[in-house]
Scaffold this active site. Structure first.
Site, PDB file in Angstrom:
ATOM      1  N   HIS A 133      -5.185   1.972   4.880  1.00  0.00           N
ATOM      2  CA  HIS A 133      -5.644   2.393   6.217  1.00  0.00           C
ATOM      3  C   HIS A 133      -5.950   3.887   6.327  1.00  0.00           C
ATOM      4  CE1 HIS A 133      -4.842  -1.526   7.832  1.00  0.00           C
ATOM      5  NE2 HIS A 133      -3.539  -1.463   7.648  1.00  0.00           N
ATOM      6  N   ASP A 168      -4.437  -8.183   2.096  1.00  0.00           N
ATOM      7  CA  ASP A 168      -3.429  -7.828   3.092  1.00  0.00           C
ATOM      8  C   ASP A 168      -3.768  -8.528   4.417  1.00  0.00           C
ATOM      9  OD1 ASP A 168      -1.319  -5.283   3.339  1.00  0.00           O
ATOM     10  OD2 ASP A 168      -2.222  -5.832   5.266  1.00  0.00           O
ATOM     11  N   HIS A 170      -3.768  -7.203   7.183  1.00  0.00           N
ATOM     12  CA  HIS A 170      -4.523  -6.258   7.997  1.00  0.00           C
ATOM     13  C   HIS A 170      -5.838  -5.880   7.300  1.00  0.00           C
ATOM     14  CE1 HIS A 170      -0.236  -5.674   9.069  1.00  0.00           C
ATOM     15  NE2 HIS A 170      -0.699  -5.518  10.286  1.00  0.00           N
ATOM     16  N   ASP A 257       1.885  -9.535   3.527  1.00  0.00           N
ATOM     17  CA  ASP A 257       2.283  -9.740   4.922  1.00  0.00           C
ATOM     18  C   ASP A 257       1.525 -10.902   5.553  1.00  0.00           C
ATOM     19  OD1 ASP A 257      -0.093  -8.380   4.790  1.00  0.00           O
ATOM     20  OD2 ASP A 257       0.534  -6.667   6.002  1.00  0.00           O
TER      21      ASP A 257
HETATM   22 ZN   LIG Z   1      -0.800  -5.186   6.238  1.00  0.00          ZN
END
Ligand SMILES: [Zn+2]
Length: 375
Positions: A133, A168, A170, A257
């Site tokens: 990120h 991931d 995200h 995750d």
């Molecule tokens: Zn994540």
């Protein structure tokens, strides 16, 4: 097949804080389980001790002003305009040694990159990496320095063609942003839809710009997507794109995750789905730099990355976790005694609803992106 595992216990000298979900102990737990299974013993495996990156490596991507603020924050206190750069209480806390930890994590990624680019072996794994990120001048989502971007830039400077696959939960927004206008890097992110999860981006219509049009690919999954729908969508999109692009190296962010019992996200994968994806990555990657990522149930983190490392080395593991590991892990609240546990079934109707949505997304990608991606 030669592989490298990059790690150091020095990670444990750092701490995001008592209430932060990214617990450094998950790295140690993973290392312990990998060792307990004897997965660092084969002669084909090289254990590499992490060495810090150099400042100029970070500057290859991040702005000087931002790096200066990070260096100042290394003492554990907020200074200057740190707030404006994403630092402060919450997701990206300022803790003692945060810059030093970033140098270590990025160093490990560069060691993995060099191992593969030097031709010393085919696969290298840095479980501490994958901080996808971080932006050029801003910390975001527990990430200060974007080691995947810096690793990919090193590969590009060495004349390698790179595909990046991010699994991931995200969206891999920082990596996508860095190469959004480039056709030298193909980025593919599979994640929970931005409608329900941070960072709120990664929709299928984000496909790159200019020369990079078609070279950013996003598969946003609805909440509670299970193994079957996830693996199906992966198969419909990823292999064909990799074959068309023909990378020299595949860099993967292996966030864990995505599981049904992760406390921060809403996808419903099991270890079985995860393992199927990992095996496909191994088939698809001529050379493979594997990085870690998110994962907030520490038992899942240790088991999934151990499973990943076993796949990378072509080793089948027994289902019962080694006794020596379970005893120690129990003290940290790990109750599971099995590597994969049981597969989890999602309700049939929800599964169907999610499949219909992903059929729409896959169709869109095949229509808009597929014709553009070439060697
Ligand atoms: Zn994540």
């Amino acid at each position: 097949m030669k592989t490298a595992f990059v790690y150091t216990d020095a990670y444990l000298d750092y701490d995001y804080g008592p209430t932060h979900p990214l617990r450094i102990i998950r790295l140690k737990l993973t290392y312990d389980l990998i060792k307990a299974y004897g997965l660092l013993v084969p002669p084909s495996v090289q254990s590499i001790l992490t060495i810090e990156a150099e400042e100029k490596d970070l500057a290859a991507f991040h702005s000087e002003g931002y790096l200066n603020i990070l260096k100042q924050a290394n003492v554990g206190r907020l200074t200057g305009n740190a707030y404006c750069l994403g630092l402060g209480p919450g997701d990206n806390p300022v803790f003692p040694g945060l810059y030093d930890l970033s140098l270590l994590v990025t160093g490990a990624t560069l060691q993995a990159v060099d191992f593969v680019a030097d031709g010393k072996g085919e696969i290298a794994f840095n479980i501490a990496g994958g901080l996808h990120h971080a932006m050029k001048s801003r910390a975001s989502g527990f990430c200060y320095i974007n080691d995947p971007v810096i690793g990919i830039m090193r590969l590009l400077s060495r004349g390698k063609r790179v595909a990046y696959i991010d699994i991931d939960a995200h969206h891999g927004d920082g990596v996508q942003r860095a190469f959004y206008e480039s056709n030298q890097v193909l980025t593919i992110s599979l994640h929970e839809t931005g409608y329900t999860l941070f960072p709120g981006t990664g929709f299928e219509y984000e496909i790159g710009e200019g020369e990079g049009e078609g070279y950013a690919v996003n598969l946003p999954f609805p909440p509670e997507t299970d193994d079957d729908v996830y693996v199906w969508a992966f198969e419909e999109v990823v292999p064909e794109l990799i074959h068309a692009f023909q990378p020299d190296v595949v860099v993967t962010q292996l966030g864990v995750d995505t599981f049904y019992d992760d406390p921060l996200t809403n996808l419903h994968l099991s270890m079985f789905g995860y393992e199927r994806i990992l095996k496909r990555m191994k088939d698809l990657a001529p050379r493979w730099v594997a990085l870690g990522g998110g994962g907030y149930n520490i038992s899942n983190v240790a088991r999934a990355w151990t499973l990943a490392w076993a796949v990378m080395n072509g080793i089948e593991l027994r289902e019962d976790l080694p006794e020596s590991f379970s005893k120690e892990a129990e003290k940290m609240g790990v109750k599971e005694r099995e590597l994969r546990g049981s597969p989890r079934a999602t309700s049939h109707s929800l599964n169907e609803e999610n499949r219909v949505e992903m059929e729409r997304v896959v169709h869109y990608i095949r229509e808009t992106v597929f014709p553009k991606v070439k060697r």
